[in-house]
Structures are given as C-alpha cells and as structure tokens.
Motif scaffolding. Structure first.
Motif, PDB file in Angstrom:
ATOM      1  N   TRP A 130     -16.392 -79.476 -65.718  1.00  0.00           N
ATOM      2  CA  TRP A 130     -15.843 -80.559 -66.538  1.00  0.00           C
ATOM      3  C   TRP A 130     -16.962 -81.557 -66.806  1.00  0.00           C
ATOM      4  CZ3 TRP A 130     -11.268 -80.022 -68.625  1.00  0.00           C
ATOM      5  CH2 TRP A 130     -10.252 -79.340 -67.974  1.00  0.00           C
ATOM      6  N   GLN A 212     -15.957 -78.952 -61.016  1.00  0.00           N
ATOM      7  CA  GLN A 212     -15.897 -77.563 -61.451  1.00  0.00           C
ATOM      8  C   GLN A 212     -14.620 -77.345 -62.265  1.00  0.00           C
ATOM      9  OE1 GLN A 212     -16.554 -75.093 -58.047  1.00  0.00           O
ATOM     10  NE2 GLN A 212     -16.951 -73.293 -59.290  1.00  0.00           N
ATOM     11  N   HIS A 214     -11.894 -74.457 -64.167  1.00  0.00           N
ATOM     12  CA  HIS A 214     -11.411 -73.084 -64.002  1.00  0.00           C
ATOM     13  C   HIS A 214     -10.894 -72.610 -65.350  1.00  0.00           C
ATOM     14  CE1 HIS A 214      -8.961 -69.837 -61.976  1.00  0.00           C
ATOM     15  NE2 HIS A 214     -10.111 -69.756 -61.348  1.00  0.00           N
ATOM     16  N   VAL A 215     -11.619 -71.721 -65.969  1.00  0.00           N
ATOM     17  CA  VAL A 215     -11.202 -71.214 -67.283  1.00  0.00           C
ATOM     18  C   VAL A 215     -11.168 -69.687 -67.263  1.00  0.00           C
ATOM     19  CG1 VAL A 215     -12.048 -73.185 -68.604  1.00  0.00           C
ATOM     20  CG2 VAL A 215     -13.558 -71.265 -68.191  1.00  0.00           C
ATOM     21  N   ILE A 216     -10.282 -69.132 -68.041  1.00  0.00           N
ATOM     22  CA  ILE A 216     -10.098 -67.680 -68.084  1.00  0.00           C
ATOM     23  C   ILE A 216     -10.248 -67.215 -69.529  1.00  0.00           C
ATOM     24  CG2 ILE A 216      -8.309 -65.893 -67.859  1.00  0.00           C
ATOM     25  CD1 ILE A 216      -7.508 -67.168 -65.275  1.00  0.00           C
ATOM     26  N   PRO A 217     -11.038 -66.168 -69.758  1.00  0.00           N
ATOM     27  CA  PRO A 217     -11.246 -65.716 -71.127  1.00  0.00           C
ATOM     28  C   PRO A 217      -9.962 -65.261 -71.814  1.00  0.00           C
ATOM     29  CG  PRO A 217     -12.425 -64.322 -69.565  1.00  0.00           C
ATOM     30  CD  PRO A 217     -11.758 -65.382 -68.784  1.00  0.00           C
ATOM     31  N   ILE A 224      -8.843 -70.119 -71.802  1.00  0.00           N
ATOM     32  CA  ILE A 224      -7.728 -70.995 -71.437  1.00  0.00           C
ATOM     33  C   ILE A 224      -8.176 -71.862 -70.271  1.00  0.00           C
ATOM     34  CG2 ILE A 224      -5.321 -71.147 -70.717  1.00  0.00           C
ATOM     35  CD1 ILE A 224      -4.885 -68.372 -71.508  1.00  0.00           C
ATOM     36  N   ASN A 226      -7.430 -73.691 -67.014  1.00  0.00           N
ATOM     37  CA  ASN A 226      -6.410 -73.646 -65.960  1.00  0.00           C
ATOM     38  C   ASN A 226      -6.384 -75.001 -65.255  1.00  0.00           C
ATOM     39  OD1 ASN A 226      -4.574 -72.951 -64.052  1.00  0.00           O
ATOM     40  ND2 ASN A 226      -5.917 -71.584 -62.905  1.00  0.00           N
ATOM     41  N   ARG A 228      -3.936 -76.094 -63.632  1.00  0.00           N
ATOM     42  CA  ARG A 228      -3.036 -76.041 -62.477  1.00  0.00           C
ATOM     43  C   ARG A 228      -3.753 -75.478 -61.251  1.00  0.00           C
ATOM     44  NH1 ARG A 228      -0.029 -74.891 -67.129  1.00  0.00           N
ATOM     45  NH2 ARG A 228       1.902 -76.070 -67.264  1.00  0.00           N
ATOM     46  N   ILE A 229      -5.068 -75.425 -61.304  1.00  0.00           N
ATOM     47  CA  ILE A 229      -5.831 -74.834 -60.204  1.00  0.00           C
ATOM     48  C   ILE A 229      -5.807 -75.713 -58.952  1.00  0.00           C
ATOM     49  CG2 ILE A 229      -8.045 -75.791 -60.986  1.00  0.00           C
ATOM     50  CD1 ILE A 229      -7.549 -72.310 -59.436  1.00  0.00           C
ATOM     51  N   ASP A 230      -5.747 -77.021 -59.120  1.00  0.00           N
ATOM     52  CA  ASP A 230      -5.574 -77.902 -57.959  1.00  0.00           C
ATOM     53  C   ASP A 230      -4.748 -79.119 -58.353  1.00  0.00           C
ATOM     54  OD1 ASP A 230      -7.324 -79.519 -59.319  1.00  0.00           O
ATOM     55  OD2 ASP A 230      -9.036 -79.098 -58.044  1.00  0.00           O
ATOM     56  N   THR A 233      -6.500 -81.928 -60.713  1.00  0.00           N
ATOM     57  CA  THR A 233      -6.593 -81.611 -62.146  1.00  0.00           C
ATOM     58  C   THR A 233      -5.199 -81.594 -62.773  1.00  0.00           C
ATOM     59  OG1 THR A 233      -8.330 -80.113 -61.399  1.00  0.00           O
ATOM     60  CG2 THR A 233      -7.817 -80.071 -63.714  1.00  0.00           C
ATOM     61  N   PHE A 234      -4.230 -81.075 -62.036  1.00  0.00           N
ATOM     62  CA  PHE A 234      -2.851 -81.032 -62.529  1.00  0.00           C
ATOM     63  C   PHE A 234      -2.318 -82.443 -62.773  1.00  0.00           C
ATOM     64  CE2 PHE A 234       1.696 -81.074 -61.194  1.00  0.00           C
ATOM     65  CZ  PHE A 234       2.212 -80.370 -62.261  1.00  0.00           C
TER      66      PHE A 234
END
Lengths: 238, 364
Positions: A130, A212, A214-217, A224, A226, A228-230, A233-234
């Motif tokens: 981020w 850090q 968290h993104v997913i291809p 995308i 994410n 909701r990883i912690d 961030t949520f």
C-alpha cells in the motif's frame, strides 16, 4: 483513526512494543531497509537486477528530484551526475504497522523485492504494498491508498553536495483503481489494473509505503484487492 | 494507514469489559451434555429445531433452568403428567443439569459464542461444501483452483500448500486462513458469468461476503453501537442470500428419499408405456424420453427444495453474537482458539518435561 480503546487513548506513556520481537521502543519504529544485494553500486546495476530500461528509471529519478523539497537534500537534476551516484540495493523493507485497536503494539510487515533473482529457491518475489501518495480524497473507496508492486529498494547517496544526504527510495509499479476505486456491488471488493498511460513506474520515498497489500490476479493486467486479509485493512476500507 | 474507519464517533458507547462465569467447554456436543439438553437445541434459548437456520426477527424465550428443575422435581414425585411432553417440546433431556443449585449461576449464560467452533469449523465448513457444489454446478472449479494457487503470502497468513479440493479435513487455523481469502478467490473464479449465471453469481458473492464480513466484525476487540449494527446487518444479508446454496445442502436421507421416489416414478412410467400401442415413431419416443427426464429432474428438485435447510445449531448461534457483546463484552475473549494452544503449551509441554510419574503435580 477510530475504535481505539479508552485505556489506550488515555495512556500517557509513549512506549510501544514490536510484536514477536519482545522489543520496546520509546517511539514508533521506523522503516528499515535490510538484506543488501551484492555487486550493486550504481543505478545502471539496479536497472540490470530488476530488468528495467535505464532511460525509464532515469526519467523517473529526475521527476522525483524535481519534486523533492530543498530541505530534504535533493539529488542532482543532471542525469549524468545521477548515474554516477553510489547506490546500495536491498531486498527487504521492514514496515512497522500499528496493531488494530492498539497503539502501543506494532507488527512488522516484511515486504520483499528480489528483482529478477530467486527468493529461497523459488521464483522472484516482488511484493505488493500500500502506498499513500496523496490525500484521502483520491482513489474512491480506497481513500487515498494506492496499490503498487515493489520493483527495487535502494539507498542513493548524494556525494556531490557538501551536506551529503542519503535517500531511501522504492521503485514501484503503481496500479490504478478500476471503476474509480468503487466497490463491486455484490462482493464488496475493489479491482485495480495496470496504468494505460506512461508513468507505471514511480519512485517514492520508503516513507510513502505504509504496509503490505494482498492482491489476487483476476485476468490479464487486473487484480482484486483483498481488504479482508486483516482487521486493520478491513476497518479502514469499507 | 489513515481513514475514518467504520463511522465510529468519539465518545460513542463502547461495549467492552469482563464477562460473567465461563465454562471451559468447546463445542456444541459438550454444551448439550452439560446443560442436559438434546443434540440439536440451543442451550441459551428455546428456539424450535426447525427454525435454527432462519427467522432472525423472532425473539425466542431464554431458557430458565430453574423452571426445568422444578418440573423435574414434580415429575419425580409423580405430580405432573405432561412434563415429559413439555421437556420434549423445549428439547430438554434431564431437568437437572450439573449447574443446578449453584449460587449465582445461570446456566443459560454459560454458553459463549466461539469463533473457532461456531464460525470457522461451523458455518464456514458448511459454506465451503455449498460453495464447492455451486462451483461444480457452474463448471468453475478449475477457475477457482487457478485463483487459489495464486494467493500471495501475507503477515500471519499461511499460503495454502494444497489445492482446495485436496484438503480432506480442515483444521481451525486453515479455516481461519480460508475465511480471509475465500471471497477474492471466489470473485476471481466467478469473474466471467454468462447472462444466465450473472444473477446467481452476484447473490453467491453477496452471501459469502456477508459471512466473511460478519466473522471479521465479530473479531473486534471493542464494539460500539455502530459496529453492532454492522454485525446485525451482515447477518441479515447472509440469511437473506443463503437460499442460493440451498440446493447443495442435500442430506443423505433426502438423497435416499429422492432416489426412492425416482425409482417409483420410473416404474410408473414404464407401466404406463407397457399399456400403450407399441408402434410409435422414433421422434415420438425421443420426445417421451425428454419429457420423462424433465419430470424426474423436477420431482427431485421439488423434494430438495422441500427438504433442504440450514437448520443447524451453528447457524443459530450467530444470532446471539450481538446480544452477547452488549452483555458480556467482545467475543474474541471467549474464543477457544486461545485455549487450545494454551492447552498445548501448559499441559502437553509440561507433561513432556515431567518424568511421567504422577505428572499432574509436576505440571502444576
């Protein structure tokens, strides 16, 4: 910031604990560059380790130099001088991130950028992070936060000035939010994609990197986020 | 990171504080034994078993174990004839449980929401079975598997080493990891719907999203009225959208029943055909076979719609979360996630270091 407990808000002491290390410091810990790479001495070698065109990196260095405030020991605005400045490259950036609903506990996010080199007998690892380049109004629901991939981490020393300063910099591939950074209606996630215009690659001070990501291809050139990883961030992105 | 957060104003009322008496129990089975109730009913309230999976707006009466004790006494003295029927209706096995007569203890307060057993190993486990069925129906398993492989590492998050379908038994930690990434993986897998799938995909994502958001909100260490309203809203959305997965909740008994009905229907059709004139054209036979197939599929679908449900206890426990926070503080305080590793550290490590001879005194 919301949802701090009253005990925490009323706490007079400024002692913070670093989770998992048992260390306590009097102030918020700083970002640290770690794991120096061998045989990197100039920007030319940095380009080689991360497989980026020298012209692109130099153009971005000049843009960064122009934007740097005079008090922050700006680098030379001459491309040939910049190319000669001593550089140290690193593969790890330790970013202290305050724990959710606590102010005196910090987690250390270890963002890694190995360029084209393998990480622990696997493939190259260039983490997503981020960044906060601007105000909170930009990037829609991301509230000023941008998603970027670390391409290189380096220190550059301005030896041509009397008051020589060291700049701690991160070379980043910055992504743009899709749909103006608004949430997907059903699942409530935000998509990001590669920039179509020039300026994908940016150089920022490591202070801009705030944690850090968290993104997913999701198909070609799209990811995308994410959030909701912690819990932290949520709580921030909703 | 900066940001306003979820709209909590300064000075808002916060729900946080020490709870009441705590039992060191873990799953529902242990609670039913301790409370002396049947296998399915809720130890906190008198919700009927058929309503466990829904009807959030209905408020059920809190169990009064003192009344049960009184009724049990009447039953023993042979005064009350209808007590057995009453116990059967409220799902009580024995009138007196182990907490009966303890001063200041209300047994209905002893059950605490548990993130590990209620959410991760409860609702999420059931949800994953439904999601797998949903992916199979829409032929998106490979896309899900591909997105699963691409999950990057993160602090405190173990990247799954096995493919989702290769995992035979999920542990609590794995389920917690799954809850943190399931939505993005699913969203990535369902990214290219055709026109007939679009609506279903949206509802499925909304349902999973509501459950994930609920589980995350339940982990907050302190709450305000705003966070509790979020919690209730997510739960309501989850309940409103679970019907999308209803067809994948077929029990073994329902499957057997469906097969039985199917066999009967086939025999009935075969009998009807036997009385018909033999000489029919090939086209007509094909039409008849198609009609038969549609009839069988419809019959099976009707039965599943009628029999499938979400009436399991973990689903109902979610409705107690908000009330529990208001009364006794944050839910994470009572999660057995903390107790299980503590058991390993305090008991198992201690036992290993002892000489195994009268180990209890050495451990303590």
């Amino acid at each position: 910031m919301r949802l701090q407990t009253l005990d925490v808000l009323l706490k007079a002491e400024n002692v913070v604990e670093i989770e998992g290390t048992g260390r306590e410091t009097a102030a918020a810990p700083r970002r640290i560059l770690k794991s120096r790479m061998k045989n990197v001495s100039t920007l030319t070698t940095v380009c080689r380790t991360c497989n980026i065109d020298y012209g692109d990196i130099m153009e971005e260095m000049l843009r960064f130099t122009q934007q740097t405030v005079a008090d922050d020991h700006p680098l030379s605005s001459d491309a040939s001088e910049l190319g000669l400045l001593p550089v140290e490259q690193f593969t790890q950036l330790e970013i202290p991130v305050a724990d959710f609903q606590e102010t005196e506990v910090f987690h250390i996010h270890r963002a890694r950028s190995t360029g084209t080199m393998a990480f622990r007998s696997g493939g190259p690892r260039n983490d997503w992070v981020w960044i906060q380049p601007g105000g909170e109004d930009s990037y829609g629901d991301l509230q000023g936060l941008g998603v970027a991939q670390l391409l290189a981490l380096f220190k550059i020393r301005n030896v041509f000035r009397e008051a020589a300063g060291v700049q701690h910099l991160a070379l980043l591939r910055v992504l743009d939010p899709i749909n103006s950074g608004r949430f997907h209606l059903a699942s409530g996630h935000i998509q990001v994609g590669t920039r179509r215009s020039r300026g994908q690659i940016r150089i920022h001070d490591i202070g801009t990197v705030i944690g850090q990501a968290h993104v997913i291809p999701m198909g070609e050139g799209q990811w995308i986020v994410n959030h909701r990883i912690d819990l932290r961030t949520f709580n921030e992105i909703y | 990171m900066t940001g306003a957060g979820r709209g909590i104003e300064a000075g808002a009322r916060r729900f946080r504080g020490p709870g009441g008496p705590v039992t060191n129990t873990t799953d529902h089975a242990e609670h039913t034994t301790l409370h002396g109730i049947g296998g399915k009913p809720c130890p906190k309230c008198e919700v009927p078993c058929k309503d466990l999976g829904g009807n959030l707006r209905e408020v059920y009466e809190v169990r009064d174990y003192a009344i049960y004790q009184e009724k049990a006494r009447q039953l023993e003295s042979g005064k009350a004839g209808s007590t057995r029927e009453y116990f059967r209706q409220v799902g009580v096995k024995i009138g007196r449980n182990v907490f009966t007569g303890l001063h200041g203890v209300n047994p209905s307060d002893l059950h605490k929401p548990d993130l590990l057993h209620n959410i991760y190993l409860g609702v999420f486990k059931h949800m994953m079975q439904s999601v797998e069925g949903f992916l199979k129906k829409h032929r998106q398993q490979q896309a899900f598997h591909d997105a699963w492989k691409e999950i990057p590492p993160y602090l405190g998050f173990s990247v799954p080493k096995k493919a989702n379908r290769e995992v035979t038994q999920w542990q609590g930690k794995e389920m917690r990891n799954l809850s943190r990434c399931i939505l993005v993986v699913l969203a990535s897998a369902l990214r290219n719907p055709d026109s007939s799938q679009h609506h279903e995909f949206q509802i499925a994502l909304k349902c999973v999203s509501a459950l994930v958001d609920f589980s995350l909100m339940a982990q907050y260490r302190s709450h305000t009225p705003d966070t509790l309203s979020y919690l209730e809203r997510y739960l309501l959305t989850f309940h409103q959208t679970t019907d999308i997965f209803l067809e994948f909740r077929t029990s073994k008994a329902t499957r057997v029943e469906a097969n039985l009905q199917d066999r009967e229907l086939r025999e009935q059709i075969a009998n009807e055909r036997a009385h018909e004139i033999r000489r029919t054209s090939a086209a007509k036979r094909r039409r008849q076979a198609d009609q038969e197939r549609v009839q069988r599929v419809n019959q099976r679908g009707d039965l599943k719609r009628l029999e499938n449900h979400f009436n399991f206890i973990q689903m109902h426990y979610l409705s107690h979360f908000s009330y529990h926070v208001q009364r006794l503080g944050s839910i994470s305080m009572y999660s057995t996630e903390i107790g299980k590793p503590a058991h390993k550290d305090q008991i198992k490590e201690g036992y290993r270091r002892s000489n195994k001879n009268e180990a209890a005194s050495q451990i303590l």
